[in-house]
Design a protein around this motif. Structure first.
Motif, PDB file in Angstrom:
ATOM      1  N   LYS A   1     -25.268   4.056 -22.672  1.00  0.00           N
ATOM      2  CA  LYS A   1     -24.970   2.680 -23.064  1.00  0.00           C
ATOM      3  C   LYS A   1     -23.641   2.570 -23.808  1.00  0.00           C
ATOM      4  O   LYS A   1     -22.955   1.556 -23.704  1.00  0.00           O
ATOM      5  N   LEU A   2     -23.267   3.613 -24.541  1.00  0.00           N
ATOM      6  CA  LEU A   2     -21.971   3.602 -25.224  1.00  0.00           C
ATOM      7  C   LEU A   2     -20.831   3.848 -24.235  1.00  0.00           C
ATOM      8  O   LEU A   2     -19.703   3.417 -24.468  1.00  0.00           O
ATOM      9  N   GLY A   3     -21.131   4.552 -23.158  1.00  0.00           N
ATOM     10  CA  GLY A   3     -20.135   4.788 -22.108  1.00  0.00           C
ATOM     11  C   GLY A   3     -18.857   5.408 -22.632  1.00  0.00           C
ATOM     12  O   GLY A   3     -18.872   6.360 -23.410  1.00  0.00           O
ATOM     13  N   GLU A   4     -17.737   4.837 -22.215  1.00  0.00           N
ATOM     14  CA  GLU A   4     -16.425   5.347 -22.617  1.00  0.00           C
ATOM     15  C   GLU A   4     -15.908   4.626 -23.859  1.00  0.00           C
ATOM     16  O   GLU A   4     -14.706   4.469 -24.045  1.00  0.00           O
ATOM     17  N   GLY A   5     -16.832   4.189 -24.701  1.00  0.00           N
ATOM     18  CA  GLY A   5     -16.455   3.422 -25.888  1.00  0.00           C
ATOM     19  C   GLY A   5     -15.828   4.268 -26.978  1.00  0.00           C
ATOM     20  O   GLY A   5     -15.529   5.456 -26.792  1.00  0.00           O
TER      21      GLY A   5
ATOM     22  N   LEU B   1     -30.367  -2.205 -27.103  1.00  0.00           N
ATOM     23  CA  LEU B   1     -30.832  -0.983 -27.745  1.00  0.00           C
ATOM     24  C   LEU B   1     -32.223  -1.207 -28.337  1.00  0.00           C
ATOM     25  O   LEU B   1     -32.366  -1.941 -29.311  1.00  0.00           O
ATOM     26  N   PRO B   2     -33.249  -0.587 -27.763  1.00  0.00           N
ATOM     27  CA  PRO B   2     -34.581  -0.633 -28.400  1.00  0.00           C
ATOM     28  C   PRO B   2     -34.513  -0.009 -29.794  1.00  0.00           C
ATOM     29  O   PRO B   2     -33.528   0.650 -30.156  1.00  0.00           O
ATOM     30  N   ASN B   3     -35.573  -0.181 -30.569  1.00  0.00           N
ATOM     31  CA  ASN B   3     -35.556   0.228 -31.967  1.00  0.00           C
ATOM     32  C   ASN B   3     -35.135   1.676 -32.182  1.00  0.00           C
ATOM     33  O   ASN B   3     -34.318   1.971 -33.053  1.00  0.00           O
ATOM     34  N   ARG B   4     -35.688   2.609 -31.416  1.00  0.00           N
ATOM     35  CA  ARG B   4     -35.382   4.018 -31.639  1.00  0.00           C
ATOM     36  C   ARG B   4     -33.915   4.322 -31.317  1.00  0.00           C
ATOM     37  O   ARG B   4     -33.269   5.109 -32.014  1.00  0.00           O
ATOM     38  N   GLU B   5     -33.386   3.716 -30.266  1.00  0.00           N
ATOM     39  CA  GLU B   5     -31.986   3.960 -29.919  1.00  0.00           C
ATOM     40  C   GLU B   5     -31.060   3.366 -30.977  1.00  0.00           C
ATOM     41  O   GLU B   5     -30.051   3.984 -31.344  1.00  0.00           O
ATOM     42  N   TYR B   6     -31.413   2.181 -31.468  1.00  0.00           N
ATOM     43  CA  TYR B   6     -30.611   1.592 -32.550  1.00  0.00           C
ATOM     44  C   TYR B   6     -30.661   2.484 -33.786  1.00  0.00           C
ATOM     45  O   TYR B   6     -29.635   2.752 -34.428  1.00  0.00           O
TER      46      TYR B   6
ATOM     47  N   ILE C   1     -35.834  13.599 -28.736  1.00  0.00           N
ATOM     48  CA  ILE C   1     -34.505  13.286 -29.280  1.00  0.00           C
ATOM     49  C   ILE C   1     -33.461  13.370 -28.186  1.00  0.00           C
ATOM     50  O   ILE C   1     -32.565  12.515 -28.087  1.00  0.00           O
ATOM     51  N   ASP C   2     -33.548  14.397 -27.322  1.00  0.00           N
ATOM     52  CA  ASP C   2     -32.589  14.539 -26.216  1.00  0.00           C
ATOM     53  C   ASP C   2     -32.618  13.313 -25.311  1.00  0.00           C
ATOM     54  O   ASP C   2     -31.571  12.849 -24.847  1.00  0.00           O
ATOM     55  N   LEU C   3     -33.820  12.799 -25.058  1.00  0.00           N
ATOM     56  CA  LEU C   3     -33.939  11.625 -24.195  1.00  0.00           C
ATOM     57  C   LEU C   3     -33.268  10.407 -24.826  1.00  0.00           C
ATOM     58  O   LEU C   3     -32.525   9.676 -24.149  1.00  0.00           O
ATOM     59  N   TYR C   4     -33.509  10.193 -26.124  1.00  0.00           N
ATOM     60  CA  TYR C   4     -32.894   9.050 -26.801  1.00  0.00           C
ATOM     61  C   TYR C   4     -31.377   9.195 -26.857  1.00  0.00           C
ATOM     62  O   TYR C   4     -30.644   8.214 -26.680  1.00  0.00           O
ATOM     63  N   VAL C   5     -30.896  10.403 -27.117  1.00  0.00           N
ATOM     64  CA  VAL C   5     -29.451  10.629 -27.155  1.00  0.00           C
ATOM     65  C   VAL C   5     -28.843  10.356 -25.790  1.00  0.00           C
ATOM     66  O   VAL C   5     -27.784   9.717 -25.676  1.00  0.00           O
ATOM     67  N   GLY C   6     -29.504  10.826 -24.731  1.00  0.00           N
ATOM     68  CA  GLY C   6     -28.993  10.599 -23.377  1.00  0.00           C
ATOM     69  C   GLY C   6     -28.884   9.119 -23.043  1.00  0.00           C
ATOM     70  O   GLY C   6     -27.882   8.661 -22.474  1.00  0.00           O
ATOM     71  N   ARG C   7     -29.908   8.353 -23.410  1.00  0.00           N
ATOM     72  CA  ARG C   7     -29.880   6.911 -23.142  1.00  0.00           C
ATOM     73  C   ARG C   7     -28.778   6.229 -23.939  1.00  0.00           C
ATOM     74  O   ARG C   7     -28.076   5.344 -23.422  1.00  0.00           O
ATOM     75  N   LEU C   8     -28.623   6.643 -25.191  1.00  0.00           N
ATOM     76  CA  LEU C   8     -27.609   6.031 -26.041  1.00  0.00           C
ATOM     77  C   LEU C   8     -26.212   6.335 -25.520  1.00  0.00           C
ATOM     78  O   LEU C   8     -25.337   5.460 -25.498  1.00  0.00           O
TER      79      LEU C   8
END
Length: 241
Positions: A200-204, A150-155, A190-197
């Motif tokens: 990565k979280l997947g089915e968690g 997770l890069p800084n913004r995603e974290y 924000i939409d882009l960061y949410v989509g990436r996150l």
């Protein structure tokens, strides 16, 4: 998180801003006490790092005015003065913590983390939601034992949403915490960061739902008896009319 640093020494300000941004925070700087006071009247921050010796209005006065306005933002006071009276005055004015200059940046980072955790109601630096483990001290996230890149913004986005778990966070609140005044952020950032996150979280164990025209909602998913995760909506699902 959004941090305001108030300090009139440019070299120190530059070093601290780089430190804060390396920690993943959106950081702004003011060198003038009166300008900082005006900024704090109209903008919300998650943490204020405040020097005592400032031009036009000193840090203790700024802090006193914040508390008089009912502003409960955590404040870390900095000063080169060794006099115990300065420390007592700062704490009596409502400072949450105190750090004398010069200081070790590792201690500075630790004190910032502690104050931000306290603001979110966290006592420990490690938060667990099912198989998702968020270590704020190391800025490390693992899912079922596997580290997420997770890069800084995603974290920071994950930290914002999990800090308000089960509650809707408005888009403007997210933007205010993710981006400083100097950042250039497009309308869909924000939409882009949410989509990436989400990917990565997947089915968690944490689901991020879009609440149409308002913002985003992070929820902890309950486990079924067979150990599967109860998902009442797909990632990216929208709530609203």
């Amino acid at each position: 998180m959004r941090v305001l640093f108030v300090e009139d020494t440019p070299d120190l300000a530059d070093a601290v801003l780089r430190c804060l941004r390396r920690m993943g925070h959106a950081a702004d700087w003011q060198s003038d006490g009166q300008a900082a006071d005006s900024l704090l009247e109209h903008h919300a921050f998650d943490l204020v790092v405040l020097d005592i010796g400032l031009p036009r209005m000193n840090g203790t006065e700024i802090l006193a005015r914040m508390r008089e306005r009912g502003d409960k933002t955590p404040v870390l006071m900095l000063t080169a003065r060794a006099d115990i009276e300065d420390r007592v005055a700062a704490l009596d004015s409502g400072a949450d913590d105190y750090l004398g200059k010069p200081f070790d940046f590792r201690e500075f980072e630790a004190r910032c983390r502690a104050l931000l955790r306290r603001k979110q109601g966290q006592v420990e630096s490690v938060q667990r939601i099912g198989g998702l483990v968020i270590d704020s001290a190391a800025r490390r996230v693992t899912l079922d034992g596997v580290r997420l890149d997770l890069p800084n913004r995603e974290y920071s986005l994950l930290d914002i949403l999990v800090g308000r778990l089960g509650r809707v966070v408005r888009r403007d609140e997210i933007a205010a915490k993710l981006f400083s005044f100097d950042d250039e952020a497009g309308s869909n950032a924000i939409d882009l960061y949410v989509g990436r996150l989400r990917k990565k979280l997947g089915e968690g164990p944490v689901r991020i739902t879009t609440v149409r025209s308002i913002g985003y909602l992070a929820e902890a998913m309950a486990d079924d008896a067979d150990g599967s995760t109860d998902r009442q909506a797909d990632d990216g699902a929208e709530l609203g009319p």
